[in-house]
Design a protein around this motif. Structure first.
Motif, mmCIF file in Angstrom:
data_model
loop_
_atom_site.group_PDB
_atom_site.id
_atom_site.type_symbol
_atom_site.label_atom_id
_atom_site.label_comp_id
_atom_site.label_asym_id
_atom_site.label_seq_id
_atom_site.Cartn_x
_atom_site.Cartn_y
_atom_site.Cartn_z
ATOM 1 N N MET A 136 1.200 -1.272 -0.241
ATOM 2 C CA MET A 136 -0.044 0.269 -0.217
ATOM 3 C C MET A 136 1.099 1.331 0.008
ATOM 4 N N MET A 137 1.873 0.835 0.560
ATOM 5 C CA MET A 137 3.133 2.089 0.863
ATOM 6 C C MET A 137 3.718 2.832 -0.740
ATOM 7 N N GLN A 138 3.863 1.461 -1.064
ATOM 8 C CA GLN A 138 4.433 1.110 -2.464
ATOM 9 C C GLN A 138 3.549 1.923 -3.355
ATOM 10 N N MET A 139 2.730 1.862 -3.940
ATOM 11 C CA MET A 139 1.348 2.149 -4.159
ATOM 12 C C MET A 139 1.371 3.850 -4.302
ATOM 13 N N THR A 140 1.145 4.052 -2.976
ATOM 14 C CA THR A 140 1.000 5.182 -2.766
ATOM 15 C C THR A 140 2.144 6.498 -3.101
ATOM 16 N N HIS A 141 3.855 6.350 -3.271
ATOM 17 C CA HIS A 141 4.540 6.284 -3.578
ATOM 18 C C HIS A 141 4.354 6.741 -5.108
ATOM 19 N N LEU A 142 3.970 5.516 -5.775
ATOM 20 C CA LEU A 142 4.048 6.062 -7.272
ATOM 21 C C LEU A 142 2.887 6.332 -7.746
ATOM 22 N N TYR A 143 2.060 6.750 -6.850
ATOM 23 C CA TYR A 143 0.553 7.757 -7.059
ATOM 24 C C TYR A 143 1.799 9.005 -7.162
ATOM 25 N N PHE A 144 2.674 9.197 -5.911
ATOM 26 C CA PHE A 144 2.910 10.708 -6.103
ATOM 27 C C PHE A 144 4.485 10.997 -7.734
ATOM 28 N N THR A 145 4.603 10.163 -7.563
ATOM 29 C CA THR A 145 6.102 10.034 -8.627
ATOM 30 C C THR A 145 6.091 9.409 -10.150
ATOM 31 N N ALA A 146 4.755 8.539 -10.386
ATOM 32 C CA ALA A 146 4.553 7.886 -11.240
ATOM 33 C C ALA A 146 3.245 7.236 -11.864
ATOM 34 N N PRO A 147 2.615 8.227 -11.516
ATOM 35 C CA PRO A 147 1.198 7.675 -12.276
ATOM 36 C C PRO A 147 1.382 7.813 -13.518
ATOM 37 N N ARG A 148 0.457 7.457 -14.572
ATOM 38 C CA ARG A 148 0.708 6.747 -15.805
ATOM 39 C C ARG A 148 -0.537 7.438 -16.869
ATOM 40 N N LYS A 149 -0.095 7.691 -17.904
ATOM 41 C CA LYS A 149 -0.547 8.257 -18.811
ATOM 42 C C LYS A 149 -0.912 7.731 -19.977
ATOM 43 N N ASP A 150 -2.414 7.776 -19.737
ATOM 44 C CA ASP A 150 -2.336 6.172 -21.077
ATOM 45 C C ASP A 150 -3.471 6.419 -22.033
ATOM 46 N N GLU A 151 -3.480 6.343 -23.322
ATOM 47 C CA GLU A 151 -4.794 7.293 -24.110
ATOM 48 C C GLU A 151 -5.706 6.386 -24.672
ATOM 49 N N LYS A 152 -5.155 5.005 -24.084
ATOM 50 C CA LYS A 152 -6.406 3.959 -24.664
ATOM 51 C C LYS A 152 -7.169 3.462 -23.179
ATOM 52 N N ALA A 153 -6.569 4.152 -21.866
ATOM 53 C CA ALA A 153 -7.219 4.032 -20.698
ATOM 54 C C ALA A 153 -8.567 4.780 -21.161
ATOM 55 N N PHE A 154 -7.882 6.113 -21.375
ATOM 56 C CA PHE A 154 -8.784 7.280 -21.780
ATOM 57 C C PHE A 154 -9.970 6.982 -22.385
ATOM 58 N N MET A 155 -10.159 6.572 -23.277
ATOM 59 C CA MET A 155 -10.699 6.594 -24.260
ATOM 60 C C MET A 155 -11.881 5.441 -23.785
ATOM 61 N N ALA A 156 -11.254 4.413 -22.603
ATOM 62 C CA ALA A 156 -12.312 3.158 -22.058
ATOM 63 C C ALA A 156 -13.410 3.971 -20.988
ATOM 64 N N PHE A 157 -12.201 4.831 -20.250
ATOM 65 C CA PHE A 157 -12.902 5.686 -19.595
ATOM 66 C C PHE A 157 -14.142 6.980 -19.740
ATOM 67 N N LYS A 158 -13.685 7.399 -21.035
ATOM 68 C CA LYS A 158 -15.312 7.887 -21.436
ATOM 69 C C LYS A 158 -16.176 7.407 -22.161
ATOM 70 N N GLY A 159 -15.660 6.095 -22.456
ATOM 71 C CA GLY A 159 -16.738 5.379 -22.850
ATOM 72 C C GLY A 159 -17.663 5.052 -22.381
ATOM 73 N N GLN A 160 -17.341 4.702 -20.450
ATOM 74 C CA GLN A 160 -17.786 4.336 -19.237
ATOM 75 C C GLN A 160 -18.957 5.105 -18.377
ATOM 76 N N MET A 161 -18.444 6.523 -18.787
ATOM 77 C CA MET A 161 -18.875 7.725 -18.516
ATOM 78 C C MET A 161 -20.127 8.013 -19.402
#
Length: 248
Positions: A92-117
């Motif tokens: 959990m601590m490692q994931m917390t650290h990564l959400y600050f330092t290494a968030p992921r930018k993904d066009e494919k995931a973004f389009m899937a998110f828009k589709g869900q919304m």
């Protein structure tokens, strides 16, 4: 780095540790033009995975583990929510650290998110009670741009670069974050993990607080009538507003 960590050890649920991290600011620091991309930045980032790993890979990597972390961006604050078993606290601590330092930018995931919304918006518009609350919210806030209901047109205007940039800015400085932990964990272990994964987070030394975005309410007595659906059913709500001295 200035981050504050608060830990309360409990023993009434011995298989769980809960986390909540908060920092002042949120979408109040976004312009009206970028508001919707900023408002959905948490979901966009969360659906993309972390670092070099997409969501599907992350699920495989954490299979059998009891640990989760999700970012949130509210109107007045941003932060993280998390939970883990005592054995998976470090994950959990490692994931917390990564959400600050290494968030992921993904066009494919973004389009899937828009589709869900888009599906969510279509289904919501079929629910008379949801329509009632959407219209009431806009009416109550004098049709402020941030209080209007989500529409397909707004979804079309979402911008991945804008959302990701806003998220990065909100999590660029861990120095004004407070991390609160409650659960069954050893105090020394919590100290060690905090020093490793939280004290090492970046800080810019900036001092921030949320901003008043100018939402106002109608004066006097105003009425709104919403007609939706065909069933013999009604819903009534009365709201009041006024100046009040704040207290807990």
């Amino acid at each position: 780095n200035g981050a504050k960590v608060v830990f309360k050890q409990t023993d009434f649920k011995n298989d769980q540790v809960l986390m909540r991290a908060i920092s002042p600011g949120g979408t109040s620091l976004a312009t009206n033009k970028e508001y919707w991309s900023a408002n959905m930045s948490d979901g966009i980032v969360s659906d993309a995975g972390l670092a070099d790993f997409d969501q599907a890979t992350m699920s495989k990597m954490t299979a059998g583990k009891v640990a989760s972390v999700s970012p949130f961006v509210g109107s007045l604050e941003e932060g993280l929510r998390g939970s883990a078993s005592p054995d998976d606290l470090e994950l959990m601590m490692q994931m917390t650290h990564l959400y600050f330092t290494a968030p992921r930018k993904d066009e494919k995931a973004f389009m899937a998110f828009k589709g869900q919304m888009e599906t969510f918006v279509k289904n919501r518009d079929l629910n008379p009670q949801s329509v009632f609350f959407d219209e009431l919210s806009a009416f109550r806030d004098n049709n402020h741009p941030r209080s209007k209901p989500l529409t397909p047109e707004i979804l079309d205007s979402l911008d991945l670069d804008q959302a990701f940039s806003f998220y990065q800015d909100r999590f660029a400085d861990a120095g004004d974050f407070t991390f609160a932990f409650v659960g069954n964990a050893d105090v020394d272990a919590m100290k060690s993990l905090s020093q490793t994964y939280l004290a090492s987070l970046p800080t810019t030394g900036r001092k921030e607080k949320w901003k008043d975005v100018g939402v106002t309410h109608p004066k006097g007595t105003k009425k709104l009538q919403v007609e939706k659906g065909q069933d013999p059913k009604s819903f009534v709500m009365i709201t009041f507003h006024g100046k009040a001295k704040w207290s807990p």
